[in-house]
Design an enzyme around this catalytic site. Structure first.
Site, PDB file in Angstrom:
ATOM      1  N   GLU A 129      26.749  51.137   5.155  1.00 51.03           N
ATOM      2  CA  GLU A 129      27.572  52.031   4.323  1.00 51.03           C
ATOM      3  C   GLU A 129      28.016  51.320   3.049  1.00 51.03           C
ATOM      4  OE1 GLU A 129      27.921  55.379   3.724  1.00 51.03           O
ATOM      5  OE2 GLU A 129      28.536  55.577   5.821  1.00 51.03           O
ATOM      6  N   CYS A 185      21.819  57.697  12.999  1.00 52.93           N
ATOM      7  CA  CYS A 185      22.376  57.284  11.717  1.00 52.93           C
ATOM      8  C   CYS A 185      23.859  57.640  11.598  1.00 52.93           C
ATOM      9  CB  CYS A 185      21.544  57.864  10.580  1.00 52.93           C
ATOM     10  SG  CYS A 185      21.829  57.046   8.993  1.00 52.93           S
ATOM     11  N   HIS A 186      24.228  58.581  10.738  1.00 49.94           N
ATOM     12  CA  HIS A 186      25.630  58.988  10.656  1.00 49.94           C
ATOM     13  C   HIS A 186      26.016  59.943  11.793  1.00 49.94           C
ATOM     14  CE1 HIS A 186      25.275  57.448   6.529  1.00 49.94           C
ATOM     15  NE2 HIS A 186      26.571  57.254   6.614  1.00 49.94           N
TER      16      HIS A 186
END
Length: 226
Positions: free
Chosen positions: A164, A133-134
């Site tokens: 995002e 993910c991030h």
């Protein structure tokens, strides 16, 4: 076999006045995949102790079977409350490293010299590096032994610009994961927003979003057993 899981210590969502941290599903799903496979998991974070939980990931609509299992698991909760300081980690004790996401890592782990050094050493030794993910954003400053960016020429994925945008944080985060990986020379791949997508290139494993956390952990185990 042992896997080091590195979580964020950052709890502030930019200038919004809101809280952030790690994403619960991205911790819980890999934790149980590793545990159920009989792999030892050790947790670390820049500050040590209890890492901050992103409150959005604790909302009713973000719950999964794994987060429910975690809520009833005192042993897992104790492990999470007592993460080791990242500076105390001896990398030779672990066979791989896994980074769960949440927005927190964009502020601390992506810029953290100990985290960057740890990834560079794992990479140089041929040990698997995985992030979901991030968390692939933590690779943005990481270099290979020859000084070139780790992701240069590598197939990678991570939280997309459109995802995002969908959560309304494009202008809040310090950088966009997709853009940062591309800027470092990564060959960014993706599926539809919120779909399951994992990319493995050599001993680098990256997953696109929270839905990809279990698949990323399973892929890491495959790489470890190659």
């Amino acid at each position: 076999m042992a896997i080091l899981m590195v979580l964020t210590s950052h709890d502030t969502l930019g200038d919004t006045g809101k809280k952030t941290g790690f994403w619960l599903e991205e911790f819980a799903a890999p934790w149980y995949i590793f545990q159920d496979a009989g792999v030892e998991v050790v947790l670390a974070s820049p500050a040590g102790g209890q890492p901050p939980l992103d409150p959005t990931s604790d909302a009713p609509d973000a719950q999964t079977q794994d987060t429910g299992r975690f809520r009833k698991d005192e042993k897992a909760q104790q492990a999470l409350a007592n993460t080791l300081p990242l500076s105390s980690i001896n990398i030779s004790d672990y066979d791989a490293v896994f980074f769960p996401g949440g927005h927190g890592p964009l502020w601390d782990l992506a810029e953290h010299p100990v985290s960057i050094d740890l990834i560079e050493k794992y990479w140089a030794e041929g040990k698997p590096v995985a992030a979901v993910c991030h968390a692939p954003g933590v690779l943005r400053h990481v270099k290979k032994p020859d000084g070139t960016p780790l992701v240069q020429g590598k197939r990678v994925t991570g939280f997309t610009n459109s995802e995002e945008e969908a959560v309304g944080l494009t202008k809040v985060v310090p950088f966009l994961v997709e853009d940062s990986l591309k800027q470092a020379g990564g060959q960014f791949e993706r599926t539809d927003d919120w779909g399951v997508y994992v990319v493995t290139d050599g001993h680098l494993v990256t997953g696109q979003n929270p839905a990809s956390s279990a698949a990323t952990a399973e892929e890491l185990l495959k790489v470890l057993h190659r």
